[in-house]
Motif scaffolding. Structure first.
Motif, PDB file in Angstrom:
ATOM      1  N   PHE A 245      23.794  34.349  -5.865  1.00  0.00           N
ATOM      2  CA  PHE A 245      24.821  34.551  -4.842  1.00  0.00           C
ATOM      3  C   PHE A 245      25.708  35.772  -5.059  1.00  0.00           C
ATOM      4  N   TYR A 246      25.569  36.425  -6.199  1.00  0.00           N
ATOM      5  CA  TYR A 246      26.532  37.493  -6.520  1.00  0.00           C
ATOM      6  C   TYR A 246      25.860  38.498  -7.443  1.00  0.00           C
ATOM      7  N   GLY A 247      25.710  39.740  -6.976  1.00  0.00           N
ATOM      8  CA  GLY A 247      25.100  40.719  -7.864  1.00  0.00           C
ATOM      9  C   GLY A 247      24.942  42.093  -7.243  1.00  0.00           C
ATOM     10  N   ARG A 248      24.477  43.010  -8.057  1.00  0.00           N
ATOM     11  CA  ARG A 248      24.322  44.408  -7.649  1.00  0.00           C
ATOM     12  C   ARG A 248      22.851  44.794  -7.659  1.00  0.00           C
ATOM     13  N   PHE A 249      22.404  45.274  -6.517  1.00  0.00           N
ATOM     14  CA  PHE A 249      21.049  45.786  -6.381  1.00  0.00           C
ATOM     15  C   PHE A 249      21.024  47.259  -6.796  1.00  0.00           C
ATOM     16  N   ASP A 250      20.145  47.611  -7.713  1.00  0.00           N
ATOM     17  CA  ASP A 250      19.863  49.017  -8.001  1.00  0.00           C
ATOM     18  C   ASP A 250      18.532  49.328  -7.328  1.00  0.00           C
ATOM     19  N   LEU A 251      18.569  50.186  -6.319  1.00  0.00           N
ATOM     20  CA  LEU A 251      17.399  50.357  -5.457  1.00  0.00           C
ATOM     21  C   LEU A 251      17.184  51.816  -5.079  1.00  0.00           C
ATOM     22  N   LYS A 252      15.990  52.082  -4.535  1.00  0.00           N
ATOM     23  CA  LYS A 252      15.673  53.410  -4.008  1.00  0.00           C
ATOM     24  C   LYS A 252      15.151  53.273  -2.582  1.00  0.00           C
ATOM     25  N   VAL A 253      15.471  54.287  -1.775  1.00  0.00           N
ATOM     26  CA  VAL A 253      14.990  54.351  -0.388  1.00  0.00           C
ATOM     27  C   VAL A 253      14.680  55.804  -0.051  1.00  0.00           C
ATOM     28  N   GLU A 254      13.896  55.989   1.006  1.00  0.00           N
ATOM     29  CA  GLU A 254      13.566  57.338   1.455  1.00  0.00           C
ATOM     30  C   GLU A 254      14.752  58.020   2.130  1.00  0.00           C
ATOM     31  N   SER A 255      15.566  57.237   2.845  1.00  0.00           N
ATOM     32  CA  SER A 255      16.696  57.813   3.568  1.00  0.00           C
ATOM     33  C   SER A 255      17.713  56.719   3.841  1.00  0.00           C
ATOM     34  N   LEU A 256      18.937  57.124   4.176  1.00  0.00           N
ATOM     35  CA  LEU A 256      19.968  56.150   4.521  1.00  0.00           C
ATOM     36  C   LEU A 256      19.649  55.461   5.841  1.00  0.00           C
ATOM     37  N   SER A 257      18.973  56.162   6.733  1.00  0.00           N
ATOM     38  CA  SER A 257      18.608  55.543   8.008  1.00  0.00           C
ATOM     39  C   SER A 257      17.558  54.458   7.793  1.00  0.00           C
ATOM     40  N   SER A 258      16.616  54.676   6.870  1.00  0.00           N
ATOM     41  CA  SER A 258      15.620  53.639   6.583  1.00  0.00           C
ATOM     42  C   SER A 258      16.283  52.444   5.906  1.00  0.00           C
ATOM     43  N   LEU A 259      17.300  52.681   5.101  1.00  0.00           N
ATOM     44  CA  LEU A 259      18.042  51.578   4.479  1.00  0.00           C
ATOM     45  C   LEU A 259      18.673  50.700   5.551  1.00  0.00           C
ATOM     46  N   GLN A 260      19.305  51.341   6.552  1.00  0.00           N
ATOM     47  CA  GLN A 260      19.964  50.588   7.622  1.00  0.00           C
ATOM     48  C   GLN A 260      18.974  49.712   8.386  1.00  0.00           C
ATOM     49  N   LEU A 261      17.713  50.136   8.403  1.00  0.00           N
ATOM     50  CA  LEU A 261      16.677  49.379   9.102  1.00  0.00           C
ATOM     51  C   LEU A 261      15.967  48.385   8.178  1.00  0.00           C
ATOM     52  N   GLY A 262      16.315  48.429   6.900  1.00  0.00           N
ATOM     53  CA  GLY A 262      15.671  47.539   5.938  1.00  0.00           C
ATOM     54  C   GLY A 262      14.253  47.924   5.608  1.00  0.00           C
ATOM     55  N   LYS A 263      13.911  49.215   5.770  1.00  0.00           N
ATOM     56  CA  LYS A 263      12.542  49.668   5.546  1.00  0.00           C
ATOM     57  C   LYS A 263      12.426  50.464   4.240  1.00  0.00           C
ATOM     58  N   GLY A 264      11.341  50.229   3.537  1.00  0.00           N
ATOM     59  CA  GLY A 264      11.043  51.019   2.347  1.00  0.00           C
ATOM     60  C   GLY A 264      11.973  50.787   1.176  1.00  0.00           C
TER      61      GLY A 264
END
Length: 331
Positions: A245-264
């Motif tokens: 229920f509580y934590g920090r994701f360390d992640l990578k994405v291609e772009s901020l727009s793809s992050l907003q869409l939950g892709k990649g």
């Protein structure tokens, strides 16, 4: 005229992003004790994330937590025991990290089987081999949700700027590093052969591919990109994850727009109660604002713990937590 160089000890003293965790958190321990009284447990934090050991405190198990997540968001990851004599078939580069490591300890990017054999011979604990994700944007996203609610909250987003130099055709990498206070802290830990190189004019060299603050990475506050749509992305990601229920994701994405869409999205790590809201270590952030945000996160943690305790989740005994701390930091 010779350029005056600020001593590193003065930078470390005056900029709290360089303080060790005891110096930073020490002054607000009374706040922690206040929250413990409210939660009626000094070890309340161990009841926050029942799905992982002690809620993710100290002896965290990286593979255990990664296995909670949907497979499509987790890079290829394999637990390797210290006594193992064979390795899985791998495509290099890979990242190796202690299964219970923290704050960048023991993490390396390995380029070959020879690198892996060297790493394996030099480590005295189990570790994780993980596919190296080439996506250009690395973020730390802090997400939490009350156990009785369907929607959670993103309270911190931090982007990471890796230690990078640009050549001028004249200066060595060491000379280029000396022009940046953040990089000066990393001079001794940077390979001597690398420091002596002279890059061509305009040539870009990433000196440290691991995005940890203690290894020269700059943390930048990106909370402004938080949207209801992005929070929904993480609600959807965690809706079938039980007991976290509580934590920090360390992640990578291609772009901020793809992050907003939950892709990649590729999640390298999910840290529990021991994770910091990374945005507070933005060099432009003020100490009092950082403490205010830490209090918000601690209070959120205490609220989740109180709910879980009320519903039958028992915090670990103080003696167990204390022995864990002692064993973790003994010489």
């Amino acid at each position: 005229m010779t350029k005056r160089v600020t001593p590193l000890w003065w930078i470390k003293l005056t900029k709290f992003e360089y303080w060790n965790w005891m110096a930073f958190y020490g002054p607000i321990i009374p706040v922690w004790l206040y929250l413990a009284v409210k939660a009626r447990s000094i070890t309340f934090f161990t009841a926050v994330n029942p799905a992982c050991s002690a809620g993710g405190f100290l002896n965290e198990n990286k593979m255990q937590v990664l296995n909670l997540l949907p497979k499509e968001v987790v890079p290829f990851s394999k637990l390797i025991s210290k006594g193992q004599t064979t390795f899985p078939e791998l495509t290099f580069p890979v990242v190796a990290k202690p299964n219970s490591g923290q704050r960048g300890r023991g993490i390396e990017k390995l380029l070959s089987l020879e690198d892996l054999k060297r790493y394996h011979a030099g480590i005295d604990e189990d570790y994780v081999l993980q596919e190296f994700i080439e996506s250009p944007i690395e973020l730390a996203v802090f997400y939490s949700r009350m156990p009785n609610e369907a929607k959670g909250k993103i309270s911190s987003i931090t982007s990471k700027e890796f230690m990078t130099v640009i050549g001028d055709g004249v200066s060595t990498i060491e000379q280029l590093m000396e022009q940046n206070d953040r990089y000066r802290f990393q001079l001794k830990s940077t390979n001597l052969a690398v420091r002596s190189l002279i890059l061509m004019e305009g040539e870009v060299r990433v000196l440290e591919p691991i995005g940890n603050h203690c290894r020269g990475t700059k943390f930048v506050d990106q909370r402004s990109i938080t949207t209801p749509e992005l929070e929904q992305v993480f609600d959807d990601l965690m809706k079938n994850v039980k007991g976290f229920f509580y934590g920090r994701f360390d992640l990578k994405v291609e772009s901020l727009s793809s992050l907003q869409l939950g892709k990649g999205i590729k999640v390298m790590e999910l840290n529990g109660v021991n994770g910091d809201p990374g945005h507070i270590f933005d060099p432009n952030y003020k100490l009092l604002s950082a403490y205010k945000d830490v209090y918000w996160h601690w209070n959120r943690m205490a609220q989740i713990a109180a709910f879980n305790i009320k519903n039958g989740i028992k915090p670990l005994p103080v003696s167990t937590v204390w022995s864990t701390i002692v064993n973790k930091f003994k010489p």
